[in-house]
Design a protein around this motif. Structure first.
Motif, PDB file in Angstrom:
ATOM      1  N   GLY A  53      -5.800  13.875  39.864  1.00 44.95           N
ATOM      2  CA  GLY A  53      -6.780  14.752  40.472  1.00 44.95           C
ATOM      3  C   GLY A  53      -7.035  15.984  39.631  1.00 44.95           C
ATOM      4  N   HIS A  54      -7.378  17.072  40.296  1.00 46.36           N
ATOM      5  CA  HIS A  54      -7.769  18.295  39.587  1.00 46.36           C
ATOM      6  C   HIS A  54      -6.614  18.901  38.791  1.00 46.36           C
ATOM      7  CE1 HIS A  54     -10.061  21.814  38.637  1.00 46.36           C
ATOM      8  NE2 HIS A  54      -9.335  22.621  39.377  1.00 46.36           N
ATOM      9  N   VAL A  63      -4.508  17.712  36.851  1.00 46.58           N
ATOM     10  CA  VAL A  63      -4.178  16.523  36.072  1.00 46.58           C
ATOM     11  C   VAL A  63      -2.971  16.739  35.162  1.00 46.58           C
ATOM     12  CG1 VAL A  63      -5.990  17.213  34.433  1.00 46.58           C
ATOM     13  CG2 VAL A  63      -5.120  14.876  34.403  1.00 46.58           C
ATOM     14  N   HIS A  64      -2.814  17.930  34.604  1.00 49.29           N
ATOM     15  CA  HIS A  64      -1.697  18.194  33.697  1.00 49.29           C
ATOM     16  C   HIS A  64      -0.361  18.210  34.426  1.00 49.29           C
ATOM     17  CE1 HIS A  64      -3.085  21.963  35.364  1.00 49.29           C
ATOM     18  NE2 HIS A  64      -1.904  22.486  35.136  1.00 49.29           N
ATOM     19  N   ALA A  65      -0.377  18.514  35.735  1.00 44.46           N
ATOM     20  CA  ALA A  65       0.848  18.479  36.525  1.00 44.46           C
ATOM     21  C   ALA A  65       1.145  17.068  37.029  1.00 44.46           C
ATOM     22  CB  ALA A  65       0.738  19.442  37.705  1.00 44.46           C
ATOM     23  N   GLU A  66       0.080  16.309  37.332  1.00 45.49           N
ATOM     24  CA  GLU A  66       0.261  14.974  37.874  1.00 45.49           C
ATOM     25  C   GLU A  66       0.569  13.935  36.800  1.00 45.49           C
ATOM     26  OE1 GLU A  66      -2.988  13.890  40.536  1.00 45.49           O
ATOM     27  OE2 GLU A  66      -3.421  16.025  40.792  1.00 45.49           O
ATOM     28  N   LYS A  67      -0.086  14.074  35.647  1.00 44.50           N
ATOM     29  CA  LYS A  67       0.073  13.102  34.555  1.00 44.50           C
ATOM     30  C   LYS A  67       0.291  13.842  33.234  1.00 44.50           C
ATOM     31  CE  LYS A  67      -1.138   9.403  37.096  1.00 44.50           C
ATOM     32  NZ  LYS A  67      -0.351   8.161  37.270  1.00 44.50           N
ATOM     33  N   PRO A  68       1.397  14.576  33.117  1.00 50.18           N
ATOM     34  CA  PRO A  68       1.577  15.410  31.928  1.00 50.18           C
ATOM     35  C   PRO A  68       1.639  14.628  30.619  1.00 50.18           C
ATOM     36  CG  PRO A  68       3.596  15.294  33.230  1.00 50.18           C
ATOM     37  CD  PRO A  68       2.517  14.703  34.063  1.00 50.18           C
ATOM     38  N   GLU A  69       2.224  13.435  30.640  1.00 55.74           N
ATOM     39  CA  GLU A  69       2.349  12.679  29.399  1.00 55.74           C
ATOM     40  C   GLU A  69       0.978  12.290  28.850  1.00 55.74           C
ATOM     41  OE1 GLU A  69       3.757  11.795  32.264  1.00 55.74           O
ATOM     42  OE2 GLU A  69       5.922  12.082  31.991  1.00 55.74           O
ATOM     43  N   GLY A  70       0.083  11.847  29.745  1.00 56.80           N
ATOM     44  CA  GLY A  70      -1.245  11.461  29.299  1.00 56.80           C
ATOM     45  C   GLY A  70      -2.041  12.628  28.752  1.00 56.80           C
ATOM     46  N   VAL A  71      -1.957  13.766  29.430  1.00 57.99           N
ATOM     47  CA  VAL A  71      -2.666  14.960  28.961  1.00 57.99           C
ATOM     48  C   VAL A  71      -2.112  15.408  27.618  1.00 57.99           C
ATOM     49  CG1 VAL A  71      -3.161  17.383  29.447  1.00 57.99           C
ATOM     50  CG2 VAL A  71      -3.293  15.691  31.281  1.00 57.99           C
ATOM     51  N   LEU A  72      -0.795  15.426  27.488  1.00 57.76           N
ATOM     52  CA  LEU A  72      -0.185  15.876  26.237  1.00 57.76           C
ATOM     53  C   LEU A  72      -0.578  14.969  25.071  1.00 57.76           C
ATOM     54  CD1 LEU A  72       1.693  17.818  24.750  1.00 57.76           C
ATOM     55  CD2 LEU A  72       3.604  16.307  25.365  1.00 57.76           C
TER      56      LEU A  72
END
Length: 258
Positions: free
Chosen positions: A233-234, A236-245
């Motif tokens: 969701g909004h 995103v860096h907290a929910e899916k940190p590996e993907g964002v990183l």
């Protein structure tokens, strides 16, 4: 205005420009720590509390040109001539404003789940109600505050995020000023095009950044790239940190190779 900040040296010999990380609405400089820590291997990292948030001073207005000038004043004080800027939500709009106000000082930008548009929908009214409920009740314990907020906010993760700014019975952000300036916060003034590279990261389940805004993004950032994190969701860096990183590291590496 002198913003509160955390500046950390790279743990390894620096291989790139300093990275400036800017949180979103109701946040603080700790919110993007999930990115600051790994990026800090090869970059100096600067985490910032925006005005009316965290331990930074409070102010009666919150226009994006003002918040960008706050950040530029801090960069001047720290003698950071050029940098990479990463911003989430409201912080993403501050980052985009920096690109317009000081185009020569921004090498690359990452905007997390935010578009350069004025939003018509007020998505935070339940949050304002919950925060005011806690303030009016003068509760001290976070557990008490959480129970009260659950009356208005269904998502437990959002409650826990907001409680990160609850300290000894008070909100560290200036709730009154934020609510008074909310029209400016969800608003936007179209900026002059910035030719630098920008990565827009979208949470796949978020309504803040989708195909409706493609034309506005291209108009203001003609060299923009997009990356969608499915199932997020909004925040995103907290929910899916590996993907964002992974997306951020790949984007920054492109700059080092060019």
């Amino acid at each position: 205005m002198k913003l509160n900040y955390r500046l950390q040296a790279a743990r390894q010999p620096e291989q790139g420009l300093p990275v400036v990380l800017i949180h979103g609405l109701f946040g603080s400089l700790d919110n993007l720590g999930v990115l600051a820590r790994p990026l800090g291997e090869n970059h100096r990292t600067l985490q910032i509390d925006l005005r009316n948030h965290g331990l930074s001073p409070h102010a009666p207005t919150m226009r994006y040109d003002e918040m960008a000038q706050d950040v530029l004043a801090l960069l001047d004080a720290l003698v950071i001539e050029r940098c990479i800027v990463i911003g989430h939500s409201m912080g993403g709009k501050v980052a985009m404003t920096l690109c317009a106000q000081a185009p020569e000082r921004i090498a690359r930008a990452v905007v997390i789940d935010m578009a350069p548009v004025a939003y018509e929908v007020r998505r935070n009214d339940a949050i304002f109600t919950a925060l005011a409920r806690v303030s009016d009740a003068v509760v001290i314990q976070r557990s008490e505050a959480a129970q009260m907020m659950a009356q208005d906010i269904e998502d437990a993760g959002t409650v826990q995020f907001l409680l990160k700014s609850f300290y000894q019975g008070h909100w560290r952000f200036d709730l009154e000023s934020i609510e008074r300036n909310y029209a400016d916060i969800i608003g936007w003034r179209t900026q002059a095009p910035w030719p630098g590279p920008v990565l827009f990261i979208r949470g796949g389940n978020s309504p803040y950044l989708d195909d409706r805004y493609r034309d506005q993004i291209r108009k203001q950032f003609p060299h923009a790239h997009a990356y969608v994190v499915a199932g997020a969701g909004h925040w995103v860096h907290a929910e899916k940190p590996e993907g964002v990183l992974r997306a951020v590291v790949r984007f920054l590496a492109e700059g080092e190779e060019s």
